[in-house]
Enzyme design. Structure first.
Site, PDB file in Angstrom:
ATOM      1  CD  GLN A 222       8.290   6.731   9.555  1.00 14.11           C
ATOM      2  OE1 GLN A 222       8.184   5.760   8.705  1.00 14.11           O
ATOM      3  NE2 GLN A 222       7.182   7.626  10.087  1.00 14.11           N
TER       4      GLN A 222
ATOM      5  CB  VAL B  41       8.891   2.611  10.139  1.00 12.18           C
ATOM      6  CG1 VAL B  41       8.732   2.516  11.646  1.00 12.18           C
ATOM      7  CG2 VAL B  41      10.154   2.246   9.662  1.00 12.18           C
ATOM      8  CB  SER B  42       5.895   4.778   6.056  1.00 10.43           C
ATOM      9  OG  SER B  42       4.919   4.177   6.387  1.00 10.43           O
ATOM     10  CB  THR B  43      10.449   7.013   5.535  1.00  9.75           C
ATOM     11  OG1 THR B  43      10.222   7.336   6.793  1.00  9.75           O
ATOM     12  CG2 THR B  43       9.066   7.482   4.638  1.00  9.75           C
TER      13      THR B  43
END
Length: 182
Positions: free
Chosen positions: A14, A9-11
């Protein structure tokens, strides 16, 4: 032959649970995950570890192609590196594998779509920020890291790796915060 799952996931806010569950259902004996942007390969240590340990016959499995990367060239390079090690790449949604000739073509097309989607997202974001600035309501993004805590941990003698573990971020983010204070 091992089925190795990769979740991303990007962050940090998340959740990886959904991806992990799908990878377990697919039969992955090992699942590595990380919370980092797929805009580039930089900082994606778990993915690099997987690639380095792939053996002939192994299969790298991701839930969606954009979990592997958002740049077509990057995705194709990752697939190529896996194939150089005698391993294949499988995407669960839609189900595509590099084991066959059609899989190569479909993954290339999906990589191009992921890259185009990233460009659209960035453009919409820029437009939204511009409109908010024009209305005078743009305040910038919320700080994701506690800069004061990072500085305090550094002053307490912790190194960047220890600070990153304590904060739950990457070492690079710690370096950026500390560098911005100079």
């Amino acid at each position: 032959m091992a089925l190795i799952g990769y979740a991303r996931v990007s962050t940090t806010d998340q959740d990886l649970d959904g991806q992990r569950a799908k990878l377990e259902l697919a039969g992955c004996s090992v699942i590595r995950s990380e919370k980092v942007s797929a805009a580039s390969r930089a900082g994606r240590d778990e993915l690099q570890t997987i690639i380095e340990f792939l053996r002939p016959g192994d299969e790298l499995i991701v839930t969606r192609l954009d979990r592997l990367g958002r740049d077509t060239r990057d995705v194709l390079n990752i697939v190529h590196e896996c194939e150089q090690r005698g391993a294949s790449v499988t995407v669960l949604d839609p189900l595509v594998s590099t084991k066959g000739e059609m899989g190569q073509m479909v993954i290339t097309v999906l990589g191009m779509v992921a890259q185009m989607e990233r460009r659209f997202i960035k453009e919409r974001q820029r437009e939204g920020i511009q409109r908010a600035k024009e209305r005078g309501v743009y305040k910038g993004g919320a700080a994701r890291l506690d800069h004061d805590r990072i500085r305090k941990l550094k002053a307490d003698g912790l190194g960047p790796s220890e600070i990153a573990r304590a904060i739950g971020c990457s070492r690079m983010q710690v370096y950026r915060v500390l560098r911005s204070e100079l």
